[in-house]
Design a protein around this motif. Sequence first.
Motif, short mmCIF file in Angstrom:
data_model
loop_
_atom_site.label_atom_id
_atom_site.label_comp_id
_atom_site.label_asym_id
_atom_site.label_seq_id
_atom_site.Cartn_x
_atom_site.Cartn_y
_atom_site.Cartn_z
N CYS A 7 27.69 -39.99 8.46
CA CYS A 7 28.60 -38.83 8.52
C CYS A 7 30.06 -39.26 8.40
CB CYS A 7 28.39 -38.08 9.84
SG CYS A 7 29.48 -36.66 9.98
N CYS A 45 28.77 -38.05 19.08
CA CYS A 45 27.66 -37.85 18.14
C CYS A 45 26.57 -38.89 18.31
CB CYS A 45 28.17 -37.91 16.69
SG CYS A 45 29.54 -36.80 16.38
N CYS A 48 25.88 -29.32 15.00
CA CYS A 48 26.92 -30.33 14.81
C CYS A 48 27.94 -30.20 15.94
CB CYS A 48 27.61 -30.12 13.46
SG CYS A 48 29.03 -31.20 13.20
FE1 SF4 Z 1 28.74 -35.66 11.94
FE2 SF4 Z 1 28.40 -33.39 13.29
FE3 SF4 Z 1 26.53 -35.29 13.37
FE4 SF4 Z 1 28.84 -35.67 14.58
S1 SF4 Z 1 27.32 -34.12 15.10
S2 SF4 Z 1 27.77 -37.12 13.28
S3 SF4 Z 1 30.24 -34.63 13.22
S4 SF4 Z 1 27.15 -34.13 11.62
#
Ligand code: SF4
Length: 319
Positions: free
Chosen positions: A289, A296, A315
């Motif tokens: 990402c 995350c 997310c």
């Molecule tokens: Fe990316 Fe969202 Fe996953 Fe964090 S939670 S790694 S910002 S996709």
Amino acid sequence: MVNLFEAKELTRYFDMGRNERVHAVENVSLDIAEKEIVGLVGESGSGKSTFGKTVLGLHDKTSGMVKYRGEKLPQKYRSADFQRLATKMQMIFQDPYSSLNPRMTVGELVAEGIRLHPQLSSADIKEKVALWLNRVGLQADHMSRFPHEFSGGQRQRIGIARALILEPEFVVCDEPISALDVSVQAQVINLLGELKESMGLTLLFIAHDLSMVRYVSDRMAVMYLGSLVEVGKADGVYFDPKHPYTEVLIGSNPEPDPNMERNRPSTAIQGEIPSPVNVPVGCRFANRCPKVMSVCRDITPLLIPLKDSDREVACHLYS
Ligand code: SF4
């Protein structure tokens, strides 16, 4: 709208022995309304086809459930369940050649499902097969031929006739055009569109080609490593993606217009999709990402509705 189909926290693991387990589909919840088309997209290995097969009972469910018109379907299907549900739910397979038995004639292949119908005589069955061959753009006298005598597009039409002759309400189309030449893909899509309208079908349309999915679908669901990361109206997801994975997936989708494709900056997804045997802790997309944050890598984001929107996203940027 009435929900025809509901998957709740549907999970399908495959045990590989030596304590190894493939997390093919994990906690996927998805509703599909009557006469709706939901497109399911994601890279190869994201679990799309396993999800489609699990909802139809072709794979047993490890946990979670599927409801059809409010009825909870069995965790593990027996042959009586397949027979009972065949007239409600069907699948159109990706590879029309390997899904058709080469030793059976087209007439036998298309009639296979309706032969179980005790009230139909041989003449009725033949008439119905001829009708369906015409309906998918083939001819009644193709009945006596074998699958190898047909082109890829014609074989997919045979596969469509075979699935729809049972007049199901819900059809899972598992990459129905990806094995076909570009020139016949649009013909098969148009045929599916006409049949969807005339029969009032509800479709789960699994595909790689995001622009095609946007074109055919009412809503789009994006899957990554066995989980849903974004769900919303097809145009909204395609033109205004919220999840970083959806963004790069759409950015890496080839443009149908060759001039636009030539001038488009490269937006290939970086890195490899992790192994479904060793699913990472936290967000499964974190190692690829471009917007990754420290949270995350520790906490798994849940698929939650965005404020003032019909969109659901998993997310931490939105939590
Ligand atoms: Fe990316 Fe969202 Fe996953 Fe964090 S939670 S790694 S910002 S996709």
